[in-house]
Design an enzyme around this catalytic site. Structure first.
Site, mmCIF file in Angstrom:
data_model
loop_
_atom_site.group_PDB
_atom_site.id
_atom_site.type_symbol
_atom_site.label_atom_id
_atom_site.label_comp_id
_atom_site.label_asym_id
_atom_site.label_seq_id
_atom_site.Cartn_x
_atom_site.Cartn_y
_atom_site.Cartn_z
ATOM 1 N N LYS A 52 -6.214 2.457 4.306
ATOM 2 C CA LYS A 52 -5.636 1.554 3.314
ATOM 3 C C LYS A 52 -6.606 0.452 2.876
ATOM 4 O O LYS A 52 -6.354 -0.243 1.898
ATOM 5 C CB LYS A 52 -4.365 0.914 3.870
ATOM 6 N N LYS A 67 20.348 0.803 4.144
ATOM 7 C CA LYS A 67 20.172 -0.050 2.965
ATOM 8 C C LYS A 67 21.388 -0.943 2.751
ATOM 9 O O LYS A 67 21.254 -2.120 2.381
ATOM 10 C CB LYS A 67 19.903 0.808 1.718
ATOM 11 N N ARG A 115 21.600 -5.035 2.707
ATOM 12 C CA ARG A 115 22.268 -5.755 1.609
ATOM 13 C C ARG A 115 23.309 -6.740 2.139
ATOM 14 O O ARG A 115 23.356 -7.903 1.715
ATOM 15 C CB ARG A 115 22.962 -4.762 0.670
ATOM 16 N N ILE A 146 5.630 3.250 -4.019
ATOM 17 C CA ILE A 146 6.105 2.414 -5.121
ATOM 18 C C ILE A 146 5.557 0.999 -5.005
ATOM 19 O O ILE A 146 5.390 0.298 -5.998
ATOM 20 C CB ILE A 146 7.659 2.414 -5.189
ATOM 21 N N GLY A 147 5.227 0.579 -3.772
ATOM 22 C CA GLY A 147 4.651 -0.749 -3.571
ATOM 23 C C GLY A 147 3.338 -0.925 -4.309
ATOM 24 O O GLY A 147 3.003 -2.027 -4.767
ATOM 25 N N THR A 162 0.820 -1.219 0.000
ATOM 26 C CA THR A 162 0.000 0.000 0.000
ATOM 27 C C THR A 162 0.856 1.273 0.000
ATOM 28 O O THR A 162 0.322 2.376 0.046
ATOM 29 C CB THR A 162 -0.942 0.033 1.212
#
Length: 333
Positions: free
Chosen positions: A45, A134, A138, A15-16, A12
């Site tokens: 949502k 991030k 990774r 970009i999702g 929701t």
């Protein structure tokens, strides 16, 4: 042959939403959406989630904080795509632990999509926090031996291109546009619908296994000044250019009286538009999404801006129409 099962986390989000739509449009996948318990904060949502369900998605309730239920859920899943929000990036470490324990996930795509964090070790605070998180995710993925793909899609059209990159604008400026420095650093501007399609394409492609894929179609590589010039040609209007110096922008970032979130955004803009980090390194032809998937059409910058111009014109016509009719009604009353 049974279609693969895909779990999307963050369906929701901004970009999702586009990734979810692309997955639902693919007949090759069964789409499962991770949802939490409905609260007052999340009730807005529900209509979106119900629309997904009507399109064939399966809603599954689980929490990233409940390791056992997460492991149980993942045991029946083939692929996991995360589109978790920027302020929750480290929550993915819980997902990594569960995926590692399950051991049968064919591919994990963590929440990336913006600037490549592995080229941002020099980034300045507070934006550096996002890139650090991030990279941490990774490295955890790689150390766990989880099959993965990182998708880098650069600048979302809705956030950047809609306001010609003027900070805080999501509609083309009528008179004045902010230009960062000379405005000549190249940027990749991507329409969100295209990003969603490329993410789903890359998810189960053997060529993208354990690699970083860049969405960098040549038609969408343009500087801010090139975008402004295009808009002026399309709209027939010349905008006043307010050139902002690098020093002025750095002062915004360093101003601790400003909200942290605002300074965070300022620092991201700095690296993109003053430093030109997006196009500061070359990529291989087989690491670029539009080369890997030439069958997928892309909304190029010219077409997207022209669509935006038509919408702006329609909006102006409607505003003028209602204003004139309001005045006419007032005069006749």
């Amino acid at each position: 042959m049974d279609s693969s099962k895909v779990l999307i986390v963050g369906s929701t989000g901004y970009i999702g939403t586009w990734i979810t739509k692309a997955c639902l449009a693919s007949s090759r996948h069964q789409t499962f959406l991770l949802t939490g318990p409905t609260t007052h904060a999340s009730i807005h949502k529900l209509p979106l989630l119900l629309s997904y369900k009507q399109e064939g998605a399966t809603l599954v309730e689980a929490s990233l904080d409940d390791h056992e239920s997460l492991v149980s859920l993942l045991s029946g899943i083939d692929y996991v795509i995360s589109a978790i929000a920027e302020n929750q990036i480290e929550q993915q470490l819980k997902l990594v632990r569960a995926i590692k324990q399950v051991g049968t996930i064919k591919r994990f795509l963590p929440s990336e999509y913006g600037v490549d964090p592995d080229f941002m070790e020099h980034s300045i605070a507070p934006g550096s926090v996002l890139f650090e998180q991030k990279r941490k995710v990774r490295r955890a993925i790689e150390e766990s031996g989880i099959p993965h793909t990182y998708v880098i899609a650069h600048c979302f059209a809705g956030y950047f291109l809609s306001g010609l990159a003027s900070f805080g604008r999501f509609w083309p400026p009528a008179a004045k546009v902010q230009i960062y420095g000379d405005g000549n650093h190249k940027v990749v501007w991507m329409v969100e619908e295209d990003i969603g399609k490329y993410v789903v394409k890359a998810m189960d492609d053997v060529r993208t296994l354990n690699r970083t894929i860049y969405v960098r179609p040549p038609s969408n590589i343009k500087s801010q000044m090139e975008v402004v010039n295009l808009w002026e040609a399309l709209s027939g209007k010349t905008l006043q250019k307010e050139h902002i110096t690098e020093q002025q922008w750095l002062q915004n970032i360093q101003d601790e009286n400003l909200p942290w979130e605002l300074r965070h955004a300022f620092s991201i803009f700095y690296h993109i538009f003053f430093e030109g980090v997006i196009m500061s390194f070359p990529i291989n032809h087989d690491n670029e999404a539009s080369s890997l998937y030439p069958e997928e059409s892309v909304h190029n910058v010219n077409i997207w801006l022209n669509t935006l111009r038509l919408e702006a014109t329609l909006k102006m016509i409607k505003t003028d129409f209602f204003a004139k009719n309001s005045l006419r009604c007032h005069q006749n009353s």
